[in-house]
Enzyme design. Structure first.
Site, short mmCIF file in Angstrom:
data_model
loop_
_atom_site.label_atom_id
_atom_site.label_comp_id
_atom_site.label_asym_id
_atom_site.label_seq_id
_atom_site.Cartn_x
_atom_site.Cartn_y
_atom_site.Cartn_z
N HIS A 262 0.83 -1.21 0.00
CA HIS A 262 0.00 0.00 0.00
C HIS A 262 0.86 1.27 0.00
O HIS A 262 0.74 2.13 -0.88
CB HIS A 262 -0.92 -0.01 1.24
CG HIS A 262 -1.82 1.18 1.35
ND1 HIS A 262 -3.13 1.15 0.93
CD2 HIS A 262 -1.60 2.42 1.80
CE1 HIS A 262 -3.67 2.35 1.14
NE2 HIS A 262 -2.76 3.15 1.68
N GLU A 263 1.76 1.36 0.98
CA GLU A 263 2.60 2.57 1.06
C GLU A 263 3.53 2.65 -0.16
O GLU A 263 3.81 3.74 -0.65
CB GLU A 263 3.41 2.58 2.36
CG GLU A 263 2.56 2.55 3.66
CD GLU A 263 1.48 3.61 3.73
OE1 GLU A 263 1.66 4.71 3.17
OE2 GLU A 263 0.42 3.33 4.35
ZN ZN Z 1 -3.01 5.22 1.95
#
Ligand code: ZN
Length: 496
Positions: A262-263
């Protein structure tokens, strides 16, 4: 570059320097700064934010921006920079300097008060700070609001230009109508095998594997770093210094894996923003578009069986004992398991939008309605029961779980679901132009990154969300793709 725009350069450079310094402080506060630093450091943050305030709030800059707004020889990136700087200036100008400083100091301290309240599971100790934050937010929004505009719509616009409660009410209503029955049907089905997820996974091994994963999706470690913090996040000083964090729970395999994907998605966006825009205020369109990229990597790519085909053997090599009986198929079903849970950041793709809906409805009432801070925990639990059929056991698992309100980020939560909806729509378009599944199977994500960079990342804030999507796909944001994606995916997973 036009002569007039050249005059703006030194102002942009100072503005970028203040913002980079403030970013670095917020990064440091979350990762390395000692526990007792915050009180004095918040004064430094206050001083720096005043510098950036007085840089923009002065008549010379105002008149320069006015002239630039009328200029007809600007490039697309220069036009975007002028548009966004003008908006920032107009917004900030309406706030009295003392209030601006007081608020910036307050919000720096409020997040540490929130963290303590959460740790001690004591909502009451957070009430006074939260009340102050809300009253500042309402006051600031009232300075900035256009005639007839509601205060919450002013705040929503800070994160997604043009989005209103009118749009979101319909958006969430449609999601609610389609997803709740789906979730209920899944509740009657046998659940996926998932015991492997909570075996013991040593921190060091997790970190090494997450580093490998970040590289696999295309995070460039020559222009980025990865550290640890209580909650994973991404911070960017410019497109050559993008930082992500992760958090390693030794009793969870998947938490850190999906956080880093995600990051990493956020970071890849930041790394691909055009050199003309980095170090200017025009680096990103909106929180929703940013989130569409992190969720694209996390969910649209990272939760597919094809994504795992080339790298699952490496995961098994990393944890030979824990995963001895786990096949790729078991793992694929495990990472897509859906069931009601208390914590938003740990929620699965299908129940996630309802977590945001709870917050959206409460925020709306806190800002535009009559809901008081004292009533929050009870109303939170009521809503939760209504949507999920379960009640959080305590405030840490309920109303106190997110830092956003302590940071004054009212109007932010909807961006997460807008981002998920965009991600599903972009994926459906991408599949018509790229053999996505084949690329995932070979572990070659470069064409996927290039596609996203070409259509989205490079533009930074040049094009507002709906224009960006329209230029790419011939259609603005349409929630139907998201609903169709979730319905098809989960019907298949649970043989509905
Ligand atoms: Zn996010």
């Amino acid at each position: 570059m036009s002569e007039l725009f050249k005059q703006l350069r030194p102002i942009l450079e100072r503005n970028a320097a203040y913002h980079a310094a403030l970013s670095l402080f917020s990064w440091d506060n979350e990762t390395l700064a000692p526990e007792n630093a915050i009180e004095l450091t918040s004064h430094i943050i206050g001083t720096l934010s005043m510098e950036s305030y007085s840089l923009l709030v002065n008549d010379n800059v105002k008149s320069l921006l006015e002239q630039l707004s009328k200029a007809d020889d600007l490039t697309e990136s220069e036009t975007a920079i002028v548009r966004i700087l003008t908006k920032q200036q107009e917004d900030i100008w309406k706030i009295p300097p003392e209030e601006y400083r007081e608020y910036n100091e307050l919000s720096a301290i409020a997040s540490s008060i929130w963290a303590k309240a959460k740790e001690e599971n004591n909502f009451l100790s957070f009430v006074p700070s939260l009340k102050k934050i809300i009253s500042f937010q309402k006051k600031f929004a009232s300075y900035r609001k256009k005639e007839g505009q509601s205060l919450y719509n002013v705040l929503l616009n800070d994160y997604e230009e043009g989005i209103t409660t009118q749009f979101l009410d319909q958006f969430f209503d449609k999601l609610h109508t389609h997803l709740v029955p789906l979730i209920q049907r899944i509740g009657q089905k046998p659940q996926m095998e998932h015991a492997y997820n909570s075996f013991h996974y040593p921190k060091e091994k997790q970190e090494t594997f997450c580093r490998f994963l970040a590289e696999h999706i295309g995070f460039d470690f020559s222009r980025g770093v990865m550290a640890q913090s209580a909650h994973p996040f991404t911070d960017s000083l410019h497109n050559h210094d993008v930082r992500i964090t992760n958090h390693y729970y030794e009793d969870s395999l998947e938490s850190a894996i999906f956080s880093v994907i995600h990051e990493g998605g956020h970071a890849i966006y930041e790394m691909n923003i055009s050199d003309d825009l980095t170090l200017t205020p025009a680096t990103m369109v909106s929180m929703g578009v940013h989130e569409s990229q992190s969720r694209f990597f996390e969910n649209m790519l990272g939760r597919q069986i094809e994504f795992w085909k080339p790298i699952f053997p490496h995961l098994k090599e990393t944890y030979p004992e824990q995963l001895v009986n786990v096949t790729l198929d078991t793992f694929y079903h495990g990472i897509n398991l859906s069931q009601p849970s208390f914590i938003r950041t740990e929620a699965d793709e299908l129940t996630y939008p309802l977590h945001v809906m709870v917050r959206y409805e409460l925020e709306k009432q806190l800002i535009d309605g009559n809901l008081s801070v004292e009533e929050l925990p009870e109303v939170w639990n009521q809503k939760f029961k209504e949507y999920f059929g379960i009640i959080p056991p305590d405030a840490a698992n309920g109303v106190l779980q997110d830092v956003h309100w302590a940071n004054g980020a009212f109007g932010y939560f909807p961006s997460y679901v807008l981002g998920s909806a965009m991600a599903a729509q972009i994926y459906s378009y991408m599949e018509k132009h790229l053999p996505v599944k084949e690329l995932l199977e070979t572990g070659d994500l470069k064409p996927i990154r290039e596609f996203l960079a070409k259509h989205i990342h490079q533009y930074g804030a040049m094009r507002p969300m709906n224009r960006l999507l329209n230029d790419m796909m011939g259609e603005g944001l349409n929630v139907d793709y998201y609903i169709q994606y979730l319905t098809e995916k989960y019907s298949k997973l649970y043989s509905l």
